[in-house]
Write a protein that holds these residues in place. Sequence first.
Motif, mmCIF file in Angstrom:
data_model
loop_
_atom_site.group_PDB
_atom_site.id
_atom_site.type_symbol
_atom_site.label_atom_id
_atom_site.label_comp_id
_atom_site.label_asym_id
_atom_site.label_seq_id
_atom_site.Cartn_x
_atom_site.Cartn_y
_atom_site.Cartn_z
ATOM 1 N N PRO A 21 0.817 -1.231 0.000
ATOM 2 C CA PRO A 21 0.000 0.000 0.000
ATOM 3 C C PRO A 21 0.846 1.275 0.000
ATOM 4 O O PRO A 21 0.534 2.229 -0.725
ATOM 5 C CB PRO A 21 -0.834 -0.127 1.289
ATOM 6 N N LYS A 22 1.932 1.295 0.780
ATOM 7 C CA LYS A 22 2.799 2.480 0.820
ATOM 8 C C LYS A 22 3.477 2.694 -0.531
ATOM 9 O O LYS A 22 3.619 3.838 -0.996
ATOM 10 C CB LYS A 22 3.848 2.347 1.930
ATOM 11 N N LEU A 23 3.910 1.599 -1.161
ATOM 12 C CA LEU A 23 4.554 1.721 -2.474
ATOM 13 C C LEU A 23 3.575 2.321 -3.488
ATOM 14 O O LEU A 23 3.923 3.236 -4.241
ATOM 15 C CB LEU A 23 5.046 0.350 -2.968
ATOM 16 N N ARG A 24 2.348 1.810 -3.497
ATOM 17 C CA ARG A 24 1.349 2.321 -4.449
ATOM 18 C C ARG A 24 1.047 3.796 -4.187
ATOM 19 O O ARG A 24 0.982 4.600 -5.117
ATOM 20 C CB ARG A 24 0.058 1.500 -4.344
ATOM 21 N N GLU A 25 0.872 4.142 -2.912
ATOM 22 C CA GLU A 25 0.570 5.545 -2.555
ATOM 23 C C GLU A 25 1.701 6.480 -2.971
ATOM 24 O O GLU A 25 1.471 7.658 -3.251
ATOM 25 C CB GLU A 25 0.354 5.679 -1.036
ATOM 26 N N SER A 26 2.919 5.943 -3.030
ATOM 27 C CA SER A 26 4.089 6.762 -3.376
ATOM 28 C C SER A 26 4.351 6.807 -4.881
ATOM 29 O O SER A 26 5.366 7.352 -5.318
ATOM 30 C CB SER A 26 5.333 6.224 -2.653
ATOM 31 N N GLY A 27 3.468 6.201 -5.651
ATOM 32 C CA GLY A 27 3.597 6.259 -7.110
ATOM 33 C C GLY A 27 4.483 5.181 -7.708
ATOM 34 O O GLY A 27 4.825 5.242 -8.894
ATOM 35 N N ILE A 28 4.854 4.189 -6.904
ATOM 36 C CA ILE A 28 5.658 3.074 -7.434
ATOM 37 C C ILE A 28 4.754 2.192 -8.294
ATOM 38 O O ILE A 28 3.643 1.851 -7.898
ATOM 39 C CB ILE A 28 6.281 2.252 -6.280
ATOM 40 N N GLU A 29 5.245 1.811 -9.470
ATOM 41 C CA GLU A 29 4.420 1.062 -10.419
ATOM 42 C C GLU A 29 4.765 -0.419 -10.514
ATOM 43 O O GLU A 29 3.969 -1.211 -11.037
ATOM 44 C CB GLU A 29 4.515 1.699 -11.817
#
Length: 289
Positions: free
Chosen positions: A105-113
């Motif tokens: 979830p943190k990766l997605r929220e940070s724009g990691i694809e």
Amino acid sequence: MPDFRFSFLTQKDLPQLRETFLKAFADYVVPIQLNEEQFQLKIRREGIEANFSVAAYVGDEMVGFILTGLGEWQGKPTAYNAGTGVVPQYRGHQLTQQLYRYMLPKLRESGIEQCLLEVIQDNAPAFKSYRSMGFEVTRSFDCFRAQKEDLLLSVEAPEGVQISPAVKPDLKTYRCFRDTAPSWQNNFEAVKRSGEQSLTLEARNQSQEVVGYISFFTLNGAVAQLAVDPLWRGRGVGTALLREAVRLTEAPAIMFINVERTATGMVSFLERRHLRVVLQQYEMLLPIV
């Protein structure tokens, strides 16, 4: 089932992280033991960010972790798994999947694809675990190693070719020499992040044109990239570059980590220099958007 607690790391957790790293990898397929300096080099080279790395605890004891490097991969913001470790007595609880579930979830929220990793091909439990999460194999790698004294480097450099440190690395020219793209910890960003611990040498002909280069890490003897202009191959340029890198390296052995198996010319070159395959890995990718 142990009562696991999960948390993202901070800089102050790094000493405890290294201790857990040593415990987790002591009985690994290939045991990995890094001293403090080598551990710090790994963090820099692979772009590891403490606050995107996650750990599992039982009480106050760190028992598992995923080290996360951040950067671009094939034009997309990417989280690179620079190491997953679980202390032996806490294996078998699908801790890797739990760590990823906490982190995604943190990766997605940070724009990691996407998430990228490498896994040793003989490590069946880890491979199965990553496949179950949706990771797909993108490439197969061979890892080569040899003691310095065992290397066959007697071929003379062609007349008029000079080897010297690159003053301003010409990345555009270098890319034209490569047959395959380097892995995460061997790309130009990793070399740049390593600062004084890395060195790039160039081979120039009598017209001062670059005809080959080698980028390597002087502390641990790992060669990140070695490539020669296709028009200059078979003349001793690659061997001359490797010989000079060996001379400037502090470590007793030379390693080529993650040589793509389709790079048959490079594989053949390394085998002729008496480097041997010590490990085989899969590169795997997971889109998360």
